[in-house]
Scaffold this motif. Structure first.
Motif, short mmCIF file in Angstrom:
data_model
loop_
_atom_site.label_atom_id
_atom_site.label_comp_id
_atom_site.label_asym_id
_atom_site.label_seq_id
_atom_site.Cartn_x
_atom_site.Cartn_y
_atom_site.Cartn_z
N LEU A 8 -11.23 2.41 -0.06
CA LEU A 8 -9.79 2.33 0.36
C LEU A 8 -9.66 1.20 1.60
CD1 LEU A 8 -8.84 6.00 0.33
CD2 LEU A 8 -8.36 4.41 -1.32
N LEU A 9 -9.02 0.16 1.25
CA LEU A 9 -8.80 -0.91 2.23
C LEU A 9 -7.70 -0.47 3.43
CD1 LEU A 9 -8.75 -4.25 0.23
CD2 LEU A 9 -10.49 -3.40 1.60
N ASN A 10 -6.91 0.64 3.08
CA ASN A 10 -6.07 0.87 4.06
C ASN A 10 -6.55 2.20 5.01
OD1 ASN A 10 -3.96 -0.68 3.22
ND2 ASN A 10 -3.43 0.69 1.53
N LEU A 12 -7.98 3.44 8.50
CA LEU A 12 -8.02 2.63 9.72
C LEU A 12 -9.45 2.36 10.16
CD1 LEU A 12 -5.16 4.94 11.31
CD2 LEU A 12 -5.09 2.65 10.29
N ALA A 13 -10.24 2.88 10.21
CA ALA A 13 -11.81 2.79 10.73
C ALA A 13 -12.48 1.23 10.08
CB ALA A 13 -12.80 3.76 10.61
N PRO A 14 -12.33 1.24 8.77
CA PRO A 14 -12.93 -0.02 8.14
C PRO A 14 -12.07 -1.15 8.44
CG PRO A 14 -13.06 1.76 6.73
CD PRO A 14 -12.14 2.35 7.75
N GLN A 15 -10.79 -0.95 8.81
CA GLN A 15 -10.10 -2.29 8.98
C GLN A 15 -10.16 -2.91 9.94
OE1 GLN A 15 -5.54 -1.16 9.01
NE2 GLN A 15 -5.54 -0.82 6.86
N SER A 16 -10.85 -2.27 11.26
CA SER A 16 -11.34 -2.85 12.34
C SER A 16 -12.54 -3.65 11.94
CB SER A 16 -11.64 -1.66 13.36
OG SER A 16 -12.53 -0.83 13.29
#
Length: 82
Positions: A8-10, A12-16
């Protein structure tokens, strides 16, 4: 979802991670994706002086034994800082 385990690109943790160049390279390398030659130069937040074994000459830089010959592109650690 449990069977397929989509990424999942959405989340929050991986988005950072996308704003941290070093983290992006670590994730790509851990998955076998080639990345360009690079060095990461950390600096003292107060003085701006490089931390570690950093050397700069007229035609190259060296960080902890990894040499990059000029010309190269210097990019900030954070993707937000450009």
């Amino acid at each position: 979802v449990d069977r397929v385990k989509p990424y999942l690109l959405n989340e929050l943790a991986p988005q950072s991670w996308f704003f941290n160049r070093q983290k992006v390279y670590e994730v790509l390398q851990s998955r076998g994706v080639p990345v360009p030659p690079h060095v990461v130069v950390r600096r003292d937040p107060e003085t701006g002086a490089p931390l570690g074994n950093f050397e700069e000459t007229e035609d190259s830089i060296s960080m902890d034994g990894v040499v990059m010959h000029k010309t190269f592109v210097e990019k900030p650690f954070s993707g937000e800082d450009h």
